[in-house]
Each structure stands twice: as structure tokens, then as C-alpha cells.
Design a protein around this motif. Structure first.
Motif, short mmCIF file in Angstrom:
data_model
loop_
_atom_site.label_atom_id
_atom_site.label_comp_id
_atom_site.label_asym_id
_atom_site.label_seq_id
_atom_site.Cartn_x
_atom_site.Cartn_y
_atom_site.Cartn_z
N CYS A 1 8.11 -2.41 -1.53
CA CYS A 1 8.45 -3.51 -1.97
C CYS A 1 7.70 -4.65 -1.23
CB CYS A 1 9.41 -3.48 -2.40
SG CYS A 1 10.33 -2.29 -3.01
N ALA B 1 7.54 -9.26 -1.32
CA ALA B 1 8.57 -10.33 -2.04
C ALA B 1 7.10 -10.96 -2.32
CB ALA B 1 9.23 -10.99 -0.72
N ASN C 1 5.49 -12.94 -6.40
CA ASN C 1 6.06 -12.01 -6.44
C ASN C 1 5.52 -10.68 -6.98
OD1 ASN C 1 8.63 -9.92 -6.24
ND2 ASN C 1 9.23 -11.67 -5.23
N SER D 1 7.02 -7.24 -6.47
CA SER D 1 7.75 -6.47 -7.61
C SER D 1 8.45 -6.80 -8.15
CB SER D 1 8.76 -6.48 -5.63
OG SER D 1 7.87 -5.39 -5.05
N ASP D 2 9.18 -8.42 -8.56
CA ASP D 2 9.80 -8.31 -9.78
C ASP D 2 8.83 -9.23 -10.65
OD1 ASP D 2 11.85 -8.13 -8.11
OD2 ASP D 2 12.39 -9.81 -7.25
#
Length: 124
Positions: free
Chosen positions: A4, A6, A23, A25-26
Motif C-alpha cells: 500500500c 500513501a 494516493n 491506495s485510496d
């Protein structure tokens, strides 16, 4: 092993008052103030894996999305909404990894991850 990340890409506004962060991952692009506070969060359900961001000298914010999206977009300088789609897979965009604007040639340069190539798009 699941990795992951950030922060994958970041860029500073020409005035130095905003920092844009991708970002992956999100699936977000964050706009931060100089003190680190979050000013805005940009997401788009149709776009996945924002991997790089670049701010032109005029303050235009370019974001590249790789993997399933294969897209370069422009978001507003506040980081809240999409203004335009610059290029997609139809334009030869396959796994873009980096984006940059060259003011001397009025071109957007895109580094592709999967085939180690650079695409060049002339800007009007």
C-alpha cells in the motif's frame, strides 16, 4: 504480499501555497495547504490508481491514472473537480506512470510504465 502506498506523486503550485498528492491506495488526489491541512480531496469512480501529478507554470493540475483507467486528466487548481480529459487509452495511453508539461515545446509528456515509452501531446 499486499503493498500500500500513501503518497505516490506530489507537486507544488506555482505560488507555493498548495501541495497536490496522489494516493494510489485510496484512489484520491489530495490538495494540502502549506501547513499540511487538507483543503480538498478529489475522487472519480471512473478513475483508478492516480500515480502522478504535475502542476504547469500557469497552475493547471495534470493527473495520470494507470492500470484500469489509462487516463490523463486536468483538475481545477482547488483540487475539487475534473476540468478535462487530456488523453485516454484511445490515444495510446497504456499504463501512464508520469506526466509533465514542457512550456518550451507546449507539450505534455507522459511516461508509460509497461513499455518504457514516452508519449508527447502537443497542447493548443
Amino acid at each position: 504480499m499486499l503493498l500500500c502506498f500513501a503518497v505516490v506523486g506530489c507537486a507544488v503550485s506555482p505560488t507555493g501555497d498548495k501541495l497536490y498528492i496522489t494516493n494510489i491506495s485510496d484512489n484520491k488526489v489530495l490538495t494540502l495547504a502549506r501547513d499540511g491541512s487538507v483543503l480538498a480531496t478529489f475522487t472519480d469512480r471512473a478513475l483508478h490508481d492516480p500515480c502522478d501529478v504535475h502542476v504547469t507554470p500557469a497552475g493547471q493540475v495534470l493527473v495520470c491514472y494507470k492500470v484500469s483507467s489509462h487516463t490523463i486528466i486536468q483538475v481545477d487548481d482547488k483540487g475539487r473537480k475534473k476540468l478535462a480529459t487530456i488523453a485516454t487509452k484511445k490515444d495510446g495511453m497504456v499504463s501512464p506512470r508520469s506526466v509533465c508539461y514542457n512550456r518550451h515545446t507546449a507539450s505534455i509528456l507522459v511516461g508509460l510504465h509497461d513499455n518504457n515509452s514516452i508519449l508527447v501531446f502537443k497542447v493548443q
